[in-house]
Write a protein that holds these residues in place. Structure first.
Motif, PDB file in Angstrom:
ATOM      1  N   ASP A   1       7.118   6.576   5.119  1.00  0.00           N
ATOM      2  CA  ASP A   1       6.741   5.879   5.917  1.00  0.00           C
ATOM      3  C   ASP A   1       6.587   4.451   4.989  1.00  0.00           C
ATOM      4  OD1 ASP A   1       5.264   7.475   7.670  1.00  0.00           O
ATOM      5  OD2 ASP A   1       2.744   6.604   6.649  1.00  0.00           O
ATOM      6  N   LEU A   2       7.037   4.766   4.066  1.00  0.00           N
ATOM      7  CA  LEU A   2       7.235   3.272   3.295  1.00  0.00           C
ATOM      8  C   LEU A   2       8.955   2.554   4.003  1.00  0.00           C
ATOM      9  CD1 LEU A   2       7.381   0.931   1.314  1.00  0.00           C
ATOM     10  CD2 LEU A   2       8.373   2.519  -0.293  1.00  0.00           C
ATOM     11  N   GLU A   3       9.413   3.667   4.331  1.00  0.00           N
ATOM     12  CA  GLU A   3      10.964   3.591   5.294  1.00  0.00           C
ATOM     13  C   GLU A   3      10.856   2.247   6.148  1.00  0.00           C
ATOM     14  OE1 GLU A   3      14.346   5.967   5.118  1.00  0.00           O
ATOM     15  OE2 GLU A   3      13.852   6.794   3.184  1.00  0.00           O
ATOM     16  N   ALA A   4      10.155   2.867   7.004  1.00  0.00           N
ATOM     17  CA  ALA A   4       9.681   2.562   8.490  1.00  0.00           C
ATOM     18  C   ALA A   4       8.659   0.431   8.204  1.00  0.00           C
ATOM     19  CB  ALA A   4       8.648   2.492   9.309  1.00  0.00           C
TER      20      ALA A   4
ATOM     21  N   ASN B   1      -8.484  -2.372   8.382  1.00  0.00           N
ATOM     22  CA  ASN B   1      -8.453  -2.075   8.600  1.00  0.00           C
ATOM     23  C   ASN B   1      -6.656  -1.638   9.182  1.00  0.00           C
ATOM     24  OD1 ASN B   1     -11.186  -2.470   9.705  1.00  0.00           O
ATOM     25  ND2 ASN B   1     -10.491  -4.034  11.186  1.00  0.00           N
ATOM     26  N   LEU B   2      -5.970  -2.795   9.334  1.00  0.00           N
ATOM     27  CA  LEU B   2      -4.713  -2.073   8.646  1.00  0.00           C
ATOM     28  C   LEU B   2      -4.179  -1.032   7.881  1.00  0.00           C
ATOM     29  CD1 LEU B   2      -2.079  -3.355  10.030  1.00  0.00           C
ATOM     30  CD2 LEU B   2      -1.701  -5.142   7.953  1.00  0.00           C
ATOM     31  N   LEU B   3      -5.455  -0.507   7.009  1.00  0.00           N
ATOM     32  CA  LEU B   3      -4.751  -0.042   6.360  1.00  0.00           C
ATOM     33  C   LEU B   3      -5.370   1.907   6.696  1.00  0.00           C
ATOM     34  CD1 LEU B   3      -4.595  -1.734   2.688  1.00  0.00           C
ATOM     35  CD2 LEU B   3      -2.210  -0.793   3.866  1.00  0.00           C
ATOM     36  N   GLU B   4      -6.172   1.608   7.160  1.00  0.00           N
ATOM     37  CA  GLU B   4      -7.077   2.716   7.578  1.00  0.00           C
ATOM     38  C   GLU B   4      -5.347   3.485   7.882  1.00  0.00           C
ATOM     39  OE1 GLU B   4     -10.802   3.311   9.886  1.00  0.00           O
ATOM     40  OE2 GLU B   4     -10.222   1.983  10.834  1.00  0.00           O
ATOM     41  N   GLN B   5      -4.905   3.471   8.680  1.00  0.00           N
ATOM     42  CA  GLN B   5      -3.978   4.601   8.757  1.00  0.00           C
ATOM     43  C   GLN B   5      -3.531   4.698   8.279  1.00  0.00           C
ATOM     44  OE1 GLN B   5      -0.589   3.063  11.218  1.00  0.00           O
ATOM     45  NE2 GLN B   5      -1.328   1.170  11.174  1.00  0.00           N
ATOM     46  N   HIS B   6      -3.743   4.427   6.612  1.00  0.00           N
ATOM     47  CA  HIS B   6      -2.171   5.546   6.074  1.00  0.00           C
ATOM     48  C   HIS B   6      -3.398   5.738   4.854  1.00  0.00           C
ATOM     49  CE1 HIS B   6       1.091   3.490   7.165  1.00  0.00           C
ATOM     50  NE2 HIS B   6       0.594   2.171   7.509  1.00  0.00           N
ATOM     51  N   LEU B   7      -5.125   5.106   4.452  1.00  0.00           N
ATOM     52  CA  LEU B   7      -5.294   5.229   3.416  1.00  0.00           C
ATOM     53  C   LEU B   7      -6.802   6.563   4.233  1.00  0.00           C
ATOM     54  CD1 LEU B   7      -5.778   2.298   1.730  1.00  0.00           C
ATOM     55  CD2 LEU B   7      -4.163   4.329   1.603  1.00  0.00           C
TER      56      LEU B   7
ATOM     57  N   LYS C   1      18.142   2.182   0.071  1.00  0.00           N
ATOM     58  CA  LYS C   1      18.376   2.938   0.940  1.00  0.00           C
ATOM     59  C   LYS C   1      18.126   1.882   2.516  1.00  0.00           C
ATOM     60  CE  LYS C   1      17.182   7.507   2.868  1.00  0.00           C
ATOM     61  NZ  LYS C   1      16.261   8.292   2.743  1.00  0.00           N
ATOM     62  N   VAL C   2      17.071   1.616   2.120  1.00  0.00           N
ATOM     63  CA  VAL C   2      16.927   0.765   3.933  1.00  0.00           C
ATOM     64  C   VAL C   2      18.062  -0.036   4.536  1.00  0.00           C
ATOM     65  CG1 VAL C   2      15.618  -0.263   4.446  1.00  0.00           C
ATOM     66  CG2 VAL C   2      15.036   1.691   3.805  1.00  0.00           C
ATOM     67  N   LEU C   3      17.960  -1.188   2.762  1.00  0.00           N
ATOM     68  CA  LEU C   3      19.801  -2.357   3.015  1.00  0.00           C
ATOM     69  C   LEU C   3      20.299  -0.807   3.250  1.00  0.00           C
ATOM     70  CD1 LEU C   3      17.402  -4.480   0.590  1.00  0.00           C
ATOM     71  CD2 LEU C   3      17.775  -4.664   2.812  1.00  0.00           C
ATOM     72  N   GLU C   4      20.614  -0.542   2.360  1.00  0.00           N
ATOM     73  CA  GLU C   4      22.529   0.179   2.878  1.00  0.00           C
ATOM     74  C   GLU C   4      22.466   0.741   4.103  1.00  0.00           C
ATOM     75  OE1 GLU C   4      22.987   2.851  -0.608  1.00  0.00           O
ATOM     76  OE2 GLU C   4      23.427   1.230  -1.850  1.00  0.00           O
ATOM     77  N   GLU C   5      21.487   1.407   4.769  1.00  0.00           N
ATOM     78  CA  GLU C   5      21.871   2.296   5.940  1.00  0.00           C
ATOM     79  C   GLU C   5      21.746   1.272   6.576  1.00  0.00           C
ATOM     80  OE1 GLU C   5      18.588   4.578   6.288  1.00  0.00           O
ATOM     81  OE2 GLU C   5      19.034   5.980   5.495  1.00  0.00           O
TER      82      GLU C   5
ATOM     83  N   SER D   1       0.989  -1.131   0.074  1.00  0.00           N
ATOM     84  CA  SER D   1       0.339   0.042  -0.244  1.00  0.00           C
ATOM     85  C   SER D   1       0.763   1.452   0.001  1.00  0.00           C
ATOM     86  CB  SER D   1      -0.752   0.238   1.210  1.00  0.00           C
ATOM     87  OG  SER D   1      -1.876   1.251   1.168  1.00  0.00           O
ATOM     88  N   LEU D   2       1.598   1.048   0.770  1.00  0.00           N
ATOM     89  CA  LEU D   2       2.428   2.491   0.951  1.00  0.00           C
ATOM     90  C   LEU D   2       3.609   2.380  -0.724  1.00  0.00           C
ATOM     91  CD1 LEU D   2       4.041   2.125   4.554  1.00  0.00           C
ATOM     92  CD2 LEU D   2       2.059   3.605   3.722  1.00  0.00           C
ATOM     93  N   THR D   3       3.900   1.840  -1.082  1.00  0.00           N
ATOM     94  CA  THR D   3       4.801   1.843  -1.909  1.00  0.00           C
ATOM     95  C   THR D   3       3.534   2.170  -2.799  1.00  0.00           C
ATOM     96  OG1 THR D   3       6.057  -0.427  -2.035  1.00  0.00           O
ATOM     97  CG2 THR D   3       6.123   0.856  -3.694  1.00  0.00           C
TER      98      THR D   3
END
Length: 242
Positions: free
Chosen positions: A56-59, A219-225, A99-103, A47-49
């Motif tokens: 938020d995708l990084e997290a 419900n899981l996506l309710e905080q993002h959409l 980026k996440v993997l490199e960090e 969803s975030l992608t």
């Protein structure tokens, strides 16, 4: 098939009167959740992608890795979803993942790569393989007349069978159930595609996911959409279960 409608009706009314309240009382732990940690990460990352919410995708990517997803599984999520929301979102997601993997590597964290896709050993044409995969998804034969869009633009039917359902679905890094969770997450996120969302929610049920799990995915996506997209997804699920 004659028993399917009564069973789905029973599930729907059980969900209608009890499920929402039960979810509110749950604390979100693995023991009470209807979907496991990997499924939650599949849904959230997809969803975030698709939304392009890279912060938020990084997290979410970090959480996915720390709860057991492999690098190749997450890459496969982003490869799969481009078929539904386009290359630009998919490529930005992949770059965010790099980026996440490199960090994490710079901090001494070595993430597990996981299995690569198995080589395809099948002499059938890609169209035949794609048709067979779609029949396996739907658990029914597709021998009737083509859809209206396939008759209107036959080449899109070729692309769907040869590329989406053969090239992509033949890749066994993710199974059918996981791919459909990714798909409904993307469709909920982009919005305005209710007929497709209904079809893919139906495939989720055919592939063994329960109405409770689909409700929890929403419900899981309710905080993002946006509220309108969440409400639309709930209406699609309710309509399907009726």
């Amino acid at each position: 098939m004659k028993y399917l409608k009564p069973i789905l009706c029973l599930l729907f009314f059980s969900a209608l009167f009890g499920f929402s309240e039960n979810l509110k009382a749950q604390d979100g732990t693995e023991s009470t959740s209807q979907i496991d940690s990997k499924q939650r990460s599949l849904i959230t990352i997809a969803s975030l992608t698709a939304k392009g919410d890279l912060d938020d995708l990084e997290a979410a990517l970090t959480t996915g890795l720390e709860t057991g997803m492999t690098v190749n599984e997450i890459k496969e999520v982003m490869v799969h979803l481009y078929a539904y929301c386009g290359f630009p979102r998919s490529l930005r997601g992949l770059r965010t993942f790099i980026k996440v993997l490199e960090e994490r590597k710079a901090r001494g964290i070595e993430d597990r790569m996981g299995a690569e896709a198995s080589p395809v050993q099948d002499d059938r044409t890609k169209y035949e393989r794609g048709k067979a995969n779609l029949e396996a998804l739907l658990k029914t034969k597709l021998d009737g007349p083509g859809t209206d869009y396939a008759q209107f633009a036959p080449i899109i039917e070729v692309f769907l069978k040869e590329h989406l359902f053969a090239d992509i679905f033949d890749r066994d890094v993710l199974n059918y159930q996981q791919r459909e969770l990714v798909t409904i997450s993307v469709l909920m996120t982009i919005g305005g595609v209710e007929p497709m969302l209904r079809s893919h929610m139906n495939i989720c049920l055919i592939q063994g996911l329960t109405p409770y799990q689909l409700e929890e995915a929403i419900n899981l996506l309710e905080q993002h959409l946006e509220k309108e997209k969440i409400q639309s997804a709930r209406e699609v699920l309710s309509s399907l279960l009726k």
